[in-house]
Every structure is written in C-alpha cells, then in structure tokens.
Design a protein around this motif. Structure first.
Motif, PDB file in Angstrom:
ATOM      1  N   GLU A  67       0.809  -1.225   0.000  1.00  0.00           N
ATOM      2  CA  GLU A  67       0.000   0.000   0.000  1.00  0.00           C
ATOM      3  C   GLU A  67       0.838   1.270   0.000  1.00  0.00           C
ATOM      4  O   GLU A  67       0.612   2.174  -0.785  1.00  0.00           O
ATOM      5  N   ARG A  68       1.830   1.327   0.872  1.00  0.00           N
ATOM      6  CA  ARG A  68       2.635   2.542   0.982  1.00  0.00           C
ATOM      7  C   ARG A  68       4.131   2.252   0.919  1.00  0.00           C
ATOM      8  O   ARG A  68       4.944   3.067   1.355  1.00  0.00           O
ATOM      9  N   SER A  69       4.474   1.110   0.414  1.00  0.00           N
ATOM     10  CA  SER A  69       5.888   0.746   0.360  1.00  0.00           C
ATOM     11  C   SER A  69       6.117  -0.340  -0.686  1.00  0.00           C
ATOM     12  O   SER A  69       5.171  -0.898  -1.242  1.00  0.00           O
ATOM     13  N   THR A  70       7.387  -0.625  -0.931  1.00  0.00           N
ATOM     14  CA  THR A  70       7.783  -1.732  -1.797  1.00  0.00           C
ATOM     15  C   THR A  70       8.580  -2.715  -0.954  1.00  0.00           C
ATOM     16  O   THR A  70       9.562  -2.339  -0.307  1.00  0.00           O
ATOM     17  N   ARG A  71       8.136  -3.967  -0.945  1.00  0.00           N
ATOM     18  CA  ARG A  71       8.801  -4.998  -0.144  1.00  0.00           C
ATOM     19  C   ARG A  71       9.700  -5.844  -1.027  1.00  0.00           C
ATOM     20  O   ARG A  71       9.285  -6.310  -2.084  1.00  0.00           O
ATOM     21  N   ILE A  72      10.939  -6.026  -0.591  1.00  0.00           N
ATOM     22  CA  ILE A  72      11.908  -6.818  -1.339  1.00  0.00           C
ATOM     23  C   ILE A  72      12.423  -7.936  -0.443  1.00  0.00           C
ATOM     24  O   ILE A  72      12.933  -7.682   0.655  1.00  0.00           O
ATOM     25  N   ASP A  73      12.283  -9.176  -0.901  1.00  0.00           N
ATOM     26  CA  ASP A  73      12.794 -10.336  -0.183  1.00  0.00           C
ATOM     27  C   ASP A  73      13.873 -11.013  -1.013  1.00  0.00           C
ATOM     28  O   ASP A  73      13.662 -11.274  -2.210  1.00  0.00           O
ATOM     29  N   VAL A  74      15.010 -11.288  -0.404  1.00  0.00           N
ATOM     30  CA  VAL A  74      16.073 -12.067  -1.038  1.00  0.00           C
ATOM     31  C   VAL A  74      16.192 -13.359  -0.241  1.00  0.00           C
ATOM     32  O   VAL A  74      16.625 -13.354   0.915  1.00  0.00           O
ATOM     33  N   ILE A  75      15.801 -14.459  -0.866  1.00  0.00           N
ATOM     34  CA  ILE A  75      15.687 -15.748  -0.180  1.00  0.00           C
ATOM     35  C   ILE A  75      16.695 -16.741  -0.760  1.00  0.00           C
ATOM     36  O   ILE A  75      16.803 -16.870  -1.986  1.00  0.00           O
ATOM     37  N   ASP A  76      17.419 -17.419   0.094  1.00  0.00           N
ATOM     38  CA  ASP A  76      18.326 -18.477  -0.369  1.00  0.00           C
ATOM     39  C   ASP A  76      18.031 -19.766   0.370  1.00  0.00           C
ATOM     40  O   ASP A  76      17.368 -19.757   1.410  1.00  0.00           O
ATOM     41  N   ASN A  77      18.497 -20.883  -0.183  1.00  0.00           N
ATOM     42  CA  ASN A  77      18.279 -22.188   0.441  1.00  0.00           C
ATOM     43  C   ASN A  77      19.565 -22.744   1.036  1.00  0.00           C
ATOM     44  O   ASN A  77      19.800 -23.946   1.053  1.00  0.00           O
TER      45      ASN A  77
ATOM     46  N   MET B 112      13.694  -6.116   3.015  1.00  0.00           N
ATOM     47  CA  MET B 112      13.717  -4.680   3.224  1.00  0.00           C
ATOM     48  C   MET B 112      12.405  -4.083   2.726  1.00  0.00           C
ATOM     49  O   MET B 112      11.821  -4.554   1.749  1.00  0.00           O
ATOM     50  N   ASN B 113      11.928  -3.067   3.426  1.00  0.00           N
ATOM     51  CA  ASN B 113      10.732  -2.331   3.018  1.00  0.00           C
ATOM     52  C   ASN B 113      11.134  -0.900   2.706  1.00  0.00           C
ATOM     53  O   ASN B 113      11.674  -0.197   3.563  1.00  0.00           O
ATOM     54  N   ILE B 114      10.879  -0.483   1.472  1.00  0.00           N
ATOM     55  CA  ILE B 114      11.222   0.872   1.041  1.00  0.00           C
ATOM     56  C   ILE B 114       9.945   1.703   1.015  1.00  0.00           C
ATOM     57  O   ILE B 114       9.058   1.467   0.185  1.00  0.00           O
ATOM     58  N   PRO B 115       9.802   2.675   1.930  1.00  0.00           N
ATOM     59  CA  PRO B 115       8.583   3.485   1.949  1.00  0.00           C
ATOM     60  C   PRO B 115       8.502   4.399   0.739  1.00  0.00           C
ATOM     61  O   PRO B 115       9.517   4.804   0.170  1.00  0.00           O
ATOM     62  N   ASP B 116       7.268   4.739   0.343  1.00  0.00           N
ATOM     63  CA  ASP B 116       7.068   5.599  -0.821  1.00  0.00           C
ATOM     64  C   ASP B 116       7.638   6.990  -0.602  1.00  0.00           C
ATOM     65  O   ASP B 116       8.298   7.540  -1.453  1.00  0.00           O
ATOM     66  N   SER B 117       7.339   7.574   0.528  1.00  0.00           N
ATOM     67  CA  SER B 117       7.803   8.925   0.816  1.00  0.00           C
ATOM     68  C   SER B 117       8.355   8.951   2.217  1.00  0.00           C
ATOM     69  O   SER B 117       7.600   8.889   3.188  1.00  0.00           O
ATOM     70  N   ALA B 118       9.674   9.009   2.303  1.00  0.00           N
ATOM     71  CA  ALA B 118      10.306   8.936   3.628  1.00  0.00           C
ATOM     72  C   ALA B 118      11.108  10.168   3.956  1.00  0.00           C
ATOM     73  O   ALA B 118      11.977  10.154   4.794  1.00  0.00           O
ATOM     74  N   ALA B 119      10.818  11.270   3.237  1.00  0.00           N
ATOM     75  CA  ALA B 119      11.572  12.499   3.485  1.00  0.00           C
ATOM     76  C   ALA B 119      11.407  12.921   4.938  1.00  0.00           C
ATOM     77  O   ALA B 119      10.317  13.179   5.408  1.00  0.00           O
ATOM     78  N   GLY B 120      12.519  12.931   5.618  1.00  0.00           N
ATOM     79  CA  GLY B 120      12.501  13.374   7.005  1.00  0.00           C
ATOM     80  C   GLY B 120      12.077  12.317   7.996  1.00  0.00           C
ATOM     81  O   GLY B 120      12.010  12.583   9.189  1.00  0.00           O
ATOM     82  N   SER B 121      11.766  11.100   7.540  1.00  0.00           N
ATOM     83  CA  SER B 121      11.280  10.084   8.479  1.00  0.00           C
ATOM     84  C   SER B 121      12.346   9.713   9.501  1.00  0.00           C
ATOM     85  O   SER B 121      12.047   9.482  10.666  1.00  0.00           O
TER      86      SER B 121
END
Length: 244
Positions: free
Chosen positions: A162-172, A227-236
């Motif tokens: 909804e307000r972010s992009t989720r990136i998963d890097v998975i290994d076995n 990692m979760n990258i928020p859409d707008s994180a200016a000043g967060s």
C-alpha cells in the motif's frame, strides 16, 4: 522602533535557522554520498578474476554467450563505478542485479539457480542506489553456494504494498550465523560480517529510520533478508530520532 527591532530580530533568527537546516541537509547528503562511495570501492577483485575466466571459457565454447557475459560485466562495473545518483528506480537497480546474477550463474552453471520476480507497478519505485546487489551477492556466496548437496537457489521477490515496496532475497543455504544477524541489528561489526550487508543496513537506517532496517529470518533451511522501502520517507529518519 521596538516593533521594527523585533521584526529585524525575527528575520535574523529565521535566516539563521534556515542556514542551520541547509547545513544539516548538506551534511546528511555528504554522509550518504560517502556511504555509497565506500560500497562502490568494495569491488571484489576475485569476482572480476572469476568473471573473466568464465568469459574466457565461453569464448572458445559459446562465443555468443561470451558476448552476452561481456555486456553484463560492462553493465555491472558501470553501475558500480559510474552511477552517481543516490536514488534510482527499482527497474534500474534490478538491471544491475541481473547483470551480476548472469555472471554468477554462468560461473556456477547448474549448481546455481537465481530467480527474480517483480510486480510491474513496483518498478517505478525509487530505492537507494546499489542497495540490493550486496544482499543478493551475500545470498549467493554465503547462502546458496554453501549447500553440501543439490542446487543452490536464490529468489528475489519484489512486491508492491500500500505505501511501500517490499523486497525479499531468499536463499536455500544452511542459514546465517546468529552472531552476524545480531551484529547487523546492533550495528557492531564481528568477524565475517559482510561489508556490503553492514553498509546496506546503515544506509537504510540513515535514510528511513531504525524501523526500516533489514529484517532477517534464518534457519538451517535457508535465509530470507527483507527490506521495506517506503514511498515517501523524506525526514522520516529525523522525525524518528526526535521522537526518541
């Protein structure tokens, strides 16, 4: 006269505050630039040596494949050495990752499988430059390729939320050492902690705040680095620091 003096004092105070804010922003930008410079300086000479050896092999056996790998190597080094933008689109970042993974898959052949799945709407999201490649590299060398049997696998999943992009890097692989996980969470380096992983963690926290650092779930069956990258994180990050 008093009103005029007060007005002048207020203007002077506002001007001073503005200059202080500009100095703070400049210092933050310099800090982020130095973090990126450090990461760009960590090009592994062994990776270059191994890539050139692999390409040399394909020059004899499969010239077209060798040409593809040379283009990939060129793209990889261009991203590591020439890209100066601190923020890039996720589409651009994934192109860097794909160039890297093409070379690694060619080197390890059937022992390594890398899969990238990305929601099309997520590709326009902006992420810090070179934020993903070090995580994928760690998953390959310290995860997938540490398996004693079978094919090492790395899966990169990118999902739009909804307000972010989720990136998963998975290994076995066999799992990440608990001390390394703790060092990444605590910010303290221990032996064998990857420079790239620590750099990524510090950059995420610096840019977005403590709650946006890496999330790591690991076991003997493999590791998921998220990692979760928020859409707008200016000043967060600054807001979080003020709140604490």
């Amino acid at each position: 006269y008093e009103v005029e003096y007060l007005s002048h004092s207020v203007q002077s105070m506002i001007s001073t505050m503005r200059h202080l804010m500009e100095d703070v922003l400049h210092q933050e930008e310099e800090k982020r630039r130095s973090e990126l410079d450090v990461l760009q300086s960590q090009i592994n000479p062994h990776f270059l040596f191994n890539s050139l050896n692999t390409i040399s092999y394909f020059c004899r056996e499969k010239p077209e494949k060798a040409r593809e790998l040379l283009l990939a190597l060129s793209s990889y080094f261009r991203s590591m050495l020439e890209d100066t933008d601190y923020m890039v689109t996720l589409d651009t970042e994934l192109e860097h990752v794909k160039a890297y993974t093409m070379l690694e898959e060619a080197r390890f052949e059937k022992r390594l499988s890398i899969e990238i799945n990305a929601d099309p709407e997520a590709l326009r999201s902006c992420v810090p430059n070179l934020i993903l490649q070090p995580i994928v590299e760690n998953a390959v060398h310290h995860g997938a390729m540490q398996r004693e049997k079978g094919v090492g696998k790395v899966i990169v999943n990118v999902k739009r939320e909804e307000r972010s992009t989720r990136i998963d890097v998975i290994d076995n692989g066999p799992g990440m050492d608990y001390r390394i996980v703790q060092s990444l969470y605590g910010g303290e380096k221990v032996e064998h902690t990857g420079i790239g992983m620590m750099n990524v963690q510090q950059r995420l926290i610096s840019l977005y705040g403590k709650s946006y650092g890496l999330q790591i779930v690991t076991s003997e069956e493999g590791t998921d680095v998220r990692m979760n990258i928020p859409d707008s994180a200016a000043g967060s990050a600054q807001q979080e620091e003020m709140a604490t």
